[in-house]
Scaffold this motif. Structure first.
Motif, PDB file in Angstrom:
ATOM      1  N   PHE A   1      32.743  40.009  39.531  1.00  0.00           N
ATOM      2  CA  PHE A   1      32.362  39.011  40.533  1.00  0.00           C
ATOM      3  C   PHE A   1      33.394  37.878  40.569  1.00  0.00           C
ATOM      4  CE2 PHE A   1      27.473  39.868  40.361  1.00  0.00           C
ATOM      5  CZ  PHE A   1      27.689  41.156  40.806  1.00  0.00           C
ATOM      6  N   GLY A   2      33.840  37.450  39.389  1.00  0.00           N
ATOM      7  CA  GLY A   2      34.858  36.406  39.322  1.00  0.00           C
ATOM      8  C   GLY A   2      36.164  36.843  39.952  1.00  0.00           C
ATOM      9  N   LEU A   3      36.498  38.116  39.798  1.00  0.00           N
ATOM     10  CA  LEU A   3      37.715  38.656  40.401  1.00  0.00           C
ATOM     11  C   LEU A   3      37.631  38.576  41.930  1.00  0.00           C
ATOM     12  CD1 LEU A   3      40.413  40.036  39.777  1.00  0.00           C
ATOM     13  CD2 LEU A   3      39.211  42.214  39.810  1.00  0.00           C
ATOM     14  N   ILE A   4      36.473  38.855  42.480  1.00  0.00           N
ATOM     15  CA  ILE A   4      36.284  38.734  43.934  1.00  0.00           C
ATOM     16  C   ILE A   4      36.478  37.285  44.359  1.00  0.00           C
ATOM     17  CG2 ILE A   4      34.593  38.888  45.810  1.00  0.00           C
ATOM     18  CD1 ILE A   4      33.433  41.355  44.288  1.00  0.00           C
ATOM     19  N   LEU A   5      35.895  36.368  43.607  1.00  0.00           N
ATOM     20  CA  LEU A   5      36.036  34.943  43.902  1.00  0.00           C
ATOM     21  C   LEU A   5      37.509  34.524  43.851  1.00  0.00           C
ATOM     22  CD1 LEU A   5      34.042  32.658  44.554  1.00  0.00           C
ATOM     23  CD2 LEU A   5      33.909  32.183  42.108  1.00  0.00           C
ATOM     24  N   LYS A   6      38.221  34.983  42.843  1.00  0.00           N
ATOM     25  CA  LYS A   6      39.649  34.662  42.713  1.00  0.00           C
ATOM     26  C   LYS A   6      40.451  35.232  43.882  1.00  0.00           C
ATOM     27  CE  LYS A   6      39.688  34.712  37.675  1.00  0.00           C
ATOM     28  NZ  LYS A   6      40.159  35.441  36.493  1.00  0.00           N
ATOM     29  N   GLU A   7      40.170  36.476  44.251  1.00  0.00           N
ATOM     30  CA  GLU A   7      40.908  37.106  45.353  1.00  0.00           C
ATOM     31  C   GLU A   7      40.707  36.343  46.656  1.00  0.00           C
ATOM     32  OE1 GLU A   7      43.118  39.709  45.568  1.00  0.00           O
ATOM     33  OE2 GLU A   7      43.105  39.640  43.381  1.00  0.00           O
TER      34      GLU A   7
ATOM     35  N   ARG B   1      25.039  31.030  35.274  1.00  0.00           N
ATOM     36  CA  ARG B   1      25.305  31.735  34.017  1.00  0.00           C
ATOM     37  C   ARG B   1      26.470  31.100  33.237  1.00  0.00           C
ATOM     38  NH1 ARG B   1      23.696  36.391  32.757  1.00  0.00           N
ATOM     39  NH2 ARG B   1      25.736  37.265  32.209  1.00  0.00           N
ATOM     40  N   GLN B   2      26.764  29.855  33.527  1.00  0.00           N
ATOM     41  CA  GLN B   2      27.940  29.228  32.923  1.00  0.00           C
ATOM     42  C   GLN B   2      27.853  29.051  31.413  1.00  0.00           C
ATOM     43  OE1 GLN B   2      28.752  25.358  34.493  1.00  0.00           O
ATOM     44  NE2 GLN B   2      26.625  24.730  34.394  1.00  0.00           N
ATOM     45  N   GLU B   3      26.671  29.220  30.835  1.00  0.00           N
ATOM     46  CA  GLU B   3      26.564  29.130  29.373  1.00  0.00           C
ATOM     47  C   GLU B   3      27.136  30.370  28.682  1.00  0.00           C
ATOM     48  OE1 GLU B   3      23.077  31.466  30.624  1.00  0.00           O
ATOM     49  OE2 GLU B   3      23.955  29.617  31.373  1.00  0.00           O
ATOM     50  N   VAL B   4      27.341  31.441  29.435  1.00  0.00           N
ATOM     51  CA  VAL B   4      27.964  32.651  28.899  1.00  0.00           C
ATOM     52  C   VAL B   4      29.475  32.393  28.822  1.00  0.00           C
ATOM     53  CG1 VAL B   4      28.376  35.118  29.294  1.00  0.00           C
ATOM     54  CG2 VAL B   4      26.155  34.099  29.907  1.00  0.00           C
ATOM     55  N   PRO B   5      30.084  32.543  27.645  1.00  0.00           N
ATOM     56  CA  PRO B   5      31.509  32.202  27.502  1.00  0.00           C
ATOM     57  C   PRO B   5      32.439  32.876  28.512  1.00  0.00           C
ATOM     58  CG  PRO B   5      30.528  32.561  25.343  1.00  0.00           C
ATOM     59  CD  PRO B   5      29.488  32.947  26.370  1.00  0.00           C
ATOM     60  N   THR B   6      32.217  34.145  28.802  1.00  0.00           N
ATOM     61  CA  THR B   6      33.062  34.843  29.780  1.00  0.00           C
ATOM     62  C   THR B   6      32.935  34.199  31.155  1.00  0.00           C
ATOM     63  OG1 THR B   6      32.788  36.909  28.580  1.00  0.00           O
ATOM     64  CG2 THR B   6      33.534  37.084  30.853  1.00  0.00           C
ATOM     65  N   VAL B   7      31.715  33.864  31.536  1.00  0.00           N
ATOM     66  CA  VAL B   7      31.481  33.256  32.849  1.00  0.00           C
ATOM     67  C   VAL B   7      32.084  31.859  32.897  1.00  0.00           C
ATOM     68  CG1 VAL B   7      29.707  32.460  34.460  1.00  0.00           C
ATOM     69  CG2 VAL B   7      29.430  34.655  33.282  1.00  0.00           C
ATOM     70  N   SER B   8      31.925  31.097  31.827  1.00  0.00           N
ATOM     71  CA  SER B   8      32.517  29.763  31.761  1.00  0.00           C
ATOM     72  C   SER B   8      34.035  29.853  31.945  1.00  0.00           C
ATOM     73  CB  SER B   8      32.172  29.113  30.421  1.00  0.00           C
ATOM     74  OG  SER B   8      32.774  27.854  30.327  1.00  0.00           O
ATOM     75  N   ARG B   9      34.654  30.823  31.300  1.00  0.00           N
ATOM     76  CA  ARG B   9      36.097  31.030  31.431  1.00  0.00           C
ATOM     77  C   ARG B   9      36.472  31.367  32.868  1.00  0.00           C
ATOM     78  NH1 ARG B   9      38.699  35.469  31.870  1.00  0.00           N
ATOM     79  NH2 ARG B   9      37.074  36.784  30.997  1.00  0.00           N
ATOM     80  N   ILE B  10      35.701  32.252  33.493  1.00  0.00           N
ATOM     81  CA  ILE B  10      35.972  32.657  34.872  1.00  0.00           C
ATOM     82  C   ILE B  10      35.904  31.445  35.806  1.00  0.00           C
ATOM     83  CG2 ILE B  10      35.049  33.957  36.847  1.00  0.00           C
ATOM     84  CD1 ILE B  10      34.097  36.053  34.692  1.00  0.00           C
ATOM     85  N   LEU B  11      34.856  30.652  35.673  1.00  0.00           N
ATOM     86  CA  LEU B  11      34.700  29.471  36.525  1.00  0.00           C
ATOM     87  C   LEU B  11      35.861  28.495  36.329  1.00  0.00           C
ATOM     88  CD1 LEU B  11      30.856  28.914  36.232  1.00  0.00           C
ATOM     89  CD2 LEU B  11      32.115  29.526  38.314  1.00  0.00           C
ATOM     90  N   LYS B  12      36.281  28.314  35.086  1.00  0.00           N
ATOM     91  CA  LYS B  12      37.415  27.428  34.816  1.00  0.00           C
ATOM     92  C   LYS B  12      38.694  27.979  35.433  1.00  0.00           C
ATOM     93  CE  LYS B  12      35.645  25.267  30.677  1.00  0.00           C
ATOM     94  NZ  LYS B  12      35.603  25.273  29.231  1.00  0.00           N
ATOM     95  N   GLU B  13      38.894  29.290  35.332  1.00  0.00           N
ATOM     96  CA  GLU B  13      40.095  29.904  35.915  1.00  0.00           C
ATOM     97  C   GLU B  13      40.123  29.738  37.431  1.00  0.00           C
ATOM     98  OE1 GLU B  13      40.127  33.977  34.648  1.00  0.00           O
ATOM     99  OE2 GLU B  13      40.624  33.464  32.578  1.00  0.00           O
ATOM    100  N   VAL B  14      38.980  29.955  38.077  1.00  0.00           N
ATOM    101  CA  VAL B  14      38.916  29.804  39.532  1.00  0.00           C
ATOM    102  C   VAL B  14      39.189  28.352  39.905  1.00  0.00           C
ATOM    103  CG1 VAL B  14      37.383  29.883  41.543  1.00  0.00           C
ATOM    104  CG2 VAL B  14      37.411  31.787  39.926  1.00  0.00           C
TER     105      VAL B  14
END
Length: 194
Positions: free
Chosen positions: A52-58, A109-122
């Motif tokens: 999902f984060g990859l879609i957001l980034k694209e 879901r930002q408390e999940v470390p992977t999701v937090s990382r994705i949001l920060k990257e975006v």
């Protein structure tokens, strides 16, 4: 995975999100509809949230590409690039837009470390793109050089993120338009007070 498989993965995932929502879209369904193995999908992502984060980034990168195409270094002006940004960000006010659905899901879901990382990257990618846009305008002489680039980028990001959340949380009372966003950007980048 070749480029056509990658594009198919993103498109089918988007289709499933539109049909079922983010919460009910599963990796198993994505594998079934795309015909890709778990290993093929895991070549790009470690799971559904990262996909999902990859879609957001694209989608974010696409707005940046449109901006870059609109910048005419031979005839610098502020209007064309800002219009490209305005058109590229109209989706942030659409409650049904896939990026908004993903963004709100990931925020929940930002408390999940992977999701937090994705949001920060975006966010970091968007912030860096905004900084590059402002610096390009300053170099072309259409944005005042005294404008603080980082603060201005943060202000534009805050405004766009706020519009996105407002459109999703309270669509019935949300009255801002892409023209309002364009005017806000123009005022900020020309150094005017709103």
């Amino acid at each position: 995975m070749d480029n056509s498989s990658y594009r198919r993965l993103l498109q089918i995932t988007e289709d499933l999100i539109r049909e079922k929502g983010c919460q009910r879209t599963t990796l198993a369904e994505i594998m079934n509809r795309t015909g890709l193995s778990k290993g093929a999908i895991y070549h790009y992502v470690s799971g559904k949230d990262e996909l999902f984060g990859l879609i957001l980034k694209e989608r974010t990168k696409e707005v940046n590409r449109k901006f870059q195409q609109a910048v005419d270094l031979e005839n610098p002006e502020l209007e064309n690039p800002l219009r490209a940004i305005e058109k590229g960000t109209q989706h942030i006010m659409d409650r049904e837009d896939i990026t908004n659905l993903i963004f709100i899901y990931l925020l929940s879901r930002q408390e999940v470390p992977t999701v937090s990382r994705i949001l920060k990257e975006v966010y970091q990618y968007s912030e860096q793109a905004s900084i590059a846009w402002i610096e390009a305008g300053q170099q072309a002489g259409v944005i005042p050089s005294q404008l603080d680039v980082k603060k201005t980028a943060a202000m534009l990001m805050t405004y766009s993120y706020g519009m996105r959340v407002m459109a999703m949380v309270s669509p019935e009372s949300f009255t801002l338009t892409s023209k309002d966003y364009y005017q806000f950007m123009l005022n900020v980048l020309e150094g005017k007070k709103e």
